[in-house]
Design an enzyme around this catalytic site. Structure first.
Site, PDB file in Angstrom:
ATOM      1  N   HIS A  53       0.814  -1.247  -0.094  1.00 56.74           N
ATOM      2  CA  HIS A  53      -0.013   0.011   0.115  1.00 56.74           C
ATOM      3  C   HIS A  53       1.090   1.261   0.150  1.00 56.74           C
ATOM      4  CE1 HIS A  53      -2.983  -2.957   1.318  1.00 56.74           C
ATOM      5  NE2 HIS A  53      -3.769  -2.135   0.374  1.00 56.74           N
ATOM      6  N   ALA A 106      10.970   3.838   7.076  1.00 63.36           N
ATOM      7  CA  ALA A 106       9.789   4.103   7.705  1.00 63.36           C
ATOM      8  C   ALA A 106       8.831   2.898   7.945  1.00 63.36           C
ATOM      9  CB  ALA A 106       9.004   5.285   7.133  1.00 63.36           C
ATOM     10  N   ASP A 155      12.916   6.697  10.725  1.00 65.32           N
ATOM     11  CA  ASP A 155      11.679   6.808  11.525  1.00 65.32           C
ATOM     12  C   ASP A 155      11.319   5.816  12.455  1.00 65.32           C
ATOM     13  OD1 ASP A 155       9.241   8.394  11.950  1.00 65.32           O
ATOM     14  OD2 ASP A 155       8.060   7.094  10.995  1.00 65.32           O
ATOM     15  N   GLU A 191      12.630   1.564  20.729  1.00 64.04           N
ATOM     16  CA  GLU A 191      12.075   2.793  20.718  1.00 64.04           C
ATOM     17  C   GLU A 191      11.606   3.250  22.176  1.00 64.04           C
ATOM     18  OE1 GLU A 191       8.946   3.036  17.674  1.00 64.04           O
ATOM     19  OE2 GLU A 191      10.326   2.623  16.106  1.00 64.04           O
ATOM     20  N   HIS A 231       9.000   7.783  15.012  1.00 62.40           N
ATOM     21  CA  HIS A 231       8.119   6.889  14.356  1.00 62.40           C
ATOM     22  C   HIS A 231       6.591   7.660  14.204  1.00 62.40           C
ATOM     23  CE1 HIS A 231       6.547   2.544  14.723  1.00 62.40           C
ATOM     24  NE2 HIS A 231       5.994   3.285  13.787  1.00 62.40           N
ATOM     25  N   GLY A 243       5.929   8.446  11.161  1.00 57.95           N
ATOM     26  CA  GLY A 243       5.534   8.508   9.502  1.00 57.95           C
ATOM     27  C   GLY A 243       4.009   8.543   9.186  1.00 57.95           C
ATOM     28  N   GLY A 244       3.155   7.880  10.046  1.00 52.64           N
ATOM     29  CA  GLY A 244       1.856   7.805   9.639  1.00 52.64           C
ATOM     30  C   GLY A 244       0.940   8.943  10.685  1.00 52.64           C
TER      31      GLY A 244
HETATM   32  P1  NAI Z   1       1.503  -3.797   3.038  1.00 58.89           P
HETATM   33  O1  NAI Z   1       1.135  -5.064   3.586  1.00 58.89           O
HETATM   34  O2  NAI Z   1       0.499  -3.109   2.187  1.00 58.89           O
HETATM   35  O3  NAI Z   1       2.690  -3.838   2.193  1.00 58.89           O
HETATM   36  C1  NAI Z   1       3.874  -4.579   2.444  1.00 58.89           C
HETATM   37  C2  NAI Z   1       4.357  -5.149   1.426  1.00 58.89           C
HETATM   38  O4  NAI Z   1       5.666  -5.883   1.531  1.00 58.89           O
HETATM   39  C3  NAI Z   1       3.717  -6.345   0.527  1.00 58.89           C
HETATM   40  O5  NAI Z   1       3.547  -6.013  -0.837  1.00 58.89           O
HETATM   41  C4  NAI Z   1       4.673  -7.511   0.733  1.00 58.89           C
HETATM   42  O6  NAI Z   1       4.172  -8.515  -0.313  1.00 58.89           O
HETATM   43  C5  NAI Z   1       5.959  -7.175   0.699  1.00 58.89           C
HETATM   44  N1  NAI Z   1       6.860  -7.994   1.550  1.00 58.89           N
HETATM   45  C6  NAI Z   1       6.810  -8.761   2.516  1.00 58.89           C
HETATM   46  N2  NAI Z   1       8.009  -9.261   2.719  1.00 58.89           N
HETATM   47  C7  NAI Z   1       8.816  -8.894   1.999  1.00 58.89           C
HETATM   48  C8  NAI Z   1      10.382  -9.049   1.665  1.00 58.89           C
HETATM   49  N3  NAI Z   1      10.846  -9.976   2.374  1.00 58.89           N
HETATM   50  N4  NAI Z   1      10.709  -8.574   0.653  1.00 58.89           N
HETATM   51  C9  NAI Z   1      10.166  -7.848  -0.041  1.00 58.89           C
HETATM   52  N5  NAI Z   1       9.054  -7.546   0.066  1.00 58.89           N
HETATM   53  C10 NAI Z   1       8.214  -8.143   1.038  1.00 58.89           C
HETATM   54  O7  NAI Z   1       1.885  -2.875   4.058  1.00 58.89           O
HETATM   55  P2  NAI Z   1       1.938  -1.149   4.157  1.00 58.89           P
HETATM   56  O8  NAI Z   1       0.683  -0.683   4.524  1.00 58.89           O
HETATM   57  O9  NAI Z   1       2.707  -0.671   2.849  1.00 58.89           O
HETATM   58  O10 NAI Z   1       2.952  -0.835   5.195  1.00 58.89           O
HETATM   59  C11 NAI Z   1       4.351  -1.152   4.998  1.00 58.89           C
HETATM   60  C12 NAI Z   1       5.192  -0.944   6.410  1.00 58.89           C
HETATM   61  O11 NAI Z   1       5.140   0.273   7.009  1.00 58.89           O
HETATM   62  C13 NAI Z   1       4.854  -1.871   7.520  1.00 58.89           C
HETATM   63  O12 NAI Z   1       5.849  -2.616   8.110  1.00 58.89           O
HETATM   64  C14 NAI Z   1       4.009  -0.897   8.520  1.00 58.89           C
HETATM   65  O13 NAI Z   1       4.298  -1.625   9.692  1.00 58.89           O
HETATM   66  C15 NAI Z   1       4.933   0.137   8.218  1.00 58.89           C
HETATM   67  N6  NAI Z   1       4.237   1.427   8.729  1.00 58.89           N
HETATM   68  C16 NAI Z   1       4.820   2.548   9.287  1.00 58.89           C
HETATM   69  C17 NAI Z   1       4.393   3.620   9.696  1.00 58.89           C
HETATM   70  C18 NAI Z   1       5.171   4.610  10.538  1.00 58.89           C
HETATM   71  O14 NAI Z   1       4.576   5.454  11.224  1.00 58.89           O
HETATM   72  N7  NAI Z   1       6.482   4.628  10.290  1.00 58.89           N
HETATM   73  C19 NAI Z   1       2.939   3.860   9.464  1.00 58.89           C
HETATM   74  C20 NAI Z   1       2.355   2.781   8.545  1.00 58.89           C
HETATM   75  C21 NAI Z   1       2.847   1.484   8.422  1.00 58.89           C
END
Ligand code: NAI
Length: 415
Positions: free
Chosen positions: A167, A244, A270, A275, A298, A300-301
């Site tokens: 996403h 992030a 981030d 933490e 932290h 990012g969101g």
């Molecule tokens: P998502 O589930 O939509 O996308 C994650 C993608 O990573 C998926 O397409 C998945 O197939 C892929 N993936 C999984 N393992 C992998 C690997 N070993 N190598 C390559 N690709 C791999 O998740 P979304 O919503 O995009 O979030 C991504 C990250 O961002 C999560 O870790 C989430 O916790 C983090 N996040 C951080 C925030 C912040 O405040 N910094 C806020 C929101 C999310």
């Protein structure tokens, strides 16, 4: 004893059903619940614990929490009316999901409400890093002045490597292309490339060609220290790293080494392996000594828009479950996406996922001459969820039949 104390007719008694929102959940949640017909809403500004939490949950059909309220097995067992839980955040480990599942309580969260917030921050970081701004900013804060175009680049025509094209990753890809960047990505799943984004064959190839590498993978055993010494060494000399996603994905000491040697020109981080627990905690990291690293806590969101979105997204899922029975995107529950049921009554039957329950349901309804207009079934681990639309005239009789099915956890009717 769970069955007796339960209101089974949500649609007729909606206004009396109680929703309890803890931890200062955004008022957008209240608006959406009201629009859905749920007007008996009690809000608390803080997290509650123990007896205070139990008292607050007394008679509650919906509860909304953020990350602090612990909904343990003991608490859930003591809240017999509870029909659904909303986690107004991303994480759900504050809830005993297994127990909730066994009690027939779906848990909803807001996984994508802050996607755009993260994407925008990362885009800004790409530009700031490519211009060498973090270091220049730090120098001026100390009274220095270094006016130079060295290590300062436009992002147009440069390559952004996205690791984890989900996403957030896809959003960033779209935004970066608008700025004229080339986008390459890696994912473990097959993904539809958006715009002109191009999937590369392996991580090393991505790292070798990217001017900025950005991580958007979940925290899994596979992504633990996905960026270690070897991968950091494989990055293009003079490039930048952004993380992030989750703190465990990057080996921080290895990152310090490549920043020290200037193999990497900069980084934006981030999320961290450790933490601080709260805003009075101290942030300790070997990254603090680097002027060329953007450090953020932290966030990012964390935007106003994301808070509003989280409030309405989760409340909408509660309303949808309450009014329609749909459990789409529940984290601990069989997922059923249901059409409208105008002109009919809908029976929702949550049962133990053991062989024969559906056969039993259908035998009983057929023996009672109740015609099934539509039926939907889904199972998840220990729980099965079957939804049956019947002619309204037959609905009371059907509810009685369903309650007699062995393995029934709970049963509810929507007129
Ligand atoms: P998502 O589930 O939509 O996308 C994650 C993608 O990573 C998926 O397409 C998945 O197939 C892929 N993936 C999984 N393992 C992998 C690997 N070993 N190598 C390559 N690709 C791999 O998740 P979304 O919503 O995009 O979030 C991504 C990250 O961002 C999560 O870790 C989430 O916790 C983090 N996040 C951080 C925030 C912040 O405040 N910094 C806020 C929101 C999310």
């Amino acid at each position: 004893h769970h069955m007796n104390s339960r209101i089974t007719d949500f649609s007729a008694q909606k206004a009396t059903l109680k929703a309890v929102l803890l931890e200062g959940i955004h008022p957008s949640a209240v608006d959406v619940l009201r629009q859905g017909g749920y007007t008996n809403i009690v809000t608390h500004t803080k997290a509650l614990m123990g007896d205070e939490l139990l008292a607050a949950l007394d008679g509650a059909h919906f509860v909304g929490v953020r990350s602090r309220t612990q909904l343990t097995a003991a608490i859930l067992e003591a809240a017999p009316q509870l029909a659904a839980i909303g986690c107004f955040c991303i994480g759900t480990n504050q809830v005993d999901l297994k127990t909730a599942m066994r009690l027939g309580i779906p848990v909803f969260n807001a996984p994508f409400s802050n996607t755009r917030s993260v994407a925008e921050l990362v885009l800004a970081q790409v530009i700031m890093l490519m211009r060498g701004i973090p270091e220049k900013n730090a120098i001026l804060h100390r009274g220095g002045w270094v006016k130079s175009a060295a290590h300062s680049y436009e992002v147009r025509g440069k390559t952004l490597g996205i690791i984890g094209y989900g996403h957030i990753g896809t959003q960033i890809g779209v935004l970066a292309e608008q700025l004229g960047m080339r986008v390459v990505f890696r994912d473990i799943a097959a993904k539809l490339p958006l715009g002109n984004a191009r999937e590369v064959n392996n991580l090393d190839e991505l790292l070798a060609i990217s001017d900025v590498g950005t991580l958007h993978v979940p925290e899994t055993p596979q992504t633990h220290q996905l960026m270690g010494a070897k991968e950091l060494a494989a990055m293009k000399p003079g490039s930048h790293l952004i993380n992030a996603s989750r703190g465990t994905v990057v080996d921080i000491e290895a990152l310090c080494a490549v920043l020290e040697s200037r193999h990497l020109q900069g980084a934006a981080i981030d999320v961290f392996p450790v933490e601080p627990q709260g805003n009075d905690g101290a942030f300790v990291s070997s990254l603090t000594k680097f002027d060329n690293v953007i450090l953020t806590p932290h966030i990012g969101g964390s935007t106003s828009e994301a808070q509003v979105n989280i409030g309405s997204e989760v409340a909408a899922k509660l309303v949808r479950y309450g009014n329609n029975g749909s459990t789409t995107s529940a984290v601990n529950f069989p997922e059923v996406a249901l059409p409208e049921h105008t002109g009919r009554s809908r029976l929702l039957h949550i049962h133990k996922n053991v062989p024969g329950v559906l056969a039993h349901v259908n035998e009983r309804l057929s023996a009672a001459s109740i015609n099934i207009a539509a039926q939907y079934l889904s199972t998840f681990e220990d729980v099965g969820y079957v939804v049956i639309d019947v002619d309204s005239a037959a609905s009371e009789a059907a509810l009685d039949e369903l309650n007699g099915v062995p393995g029934t956890i709970r049963c509810r009717i929507l007129y």
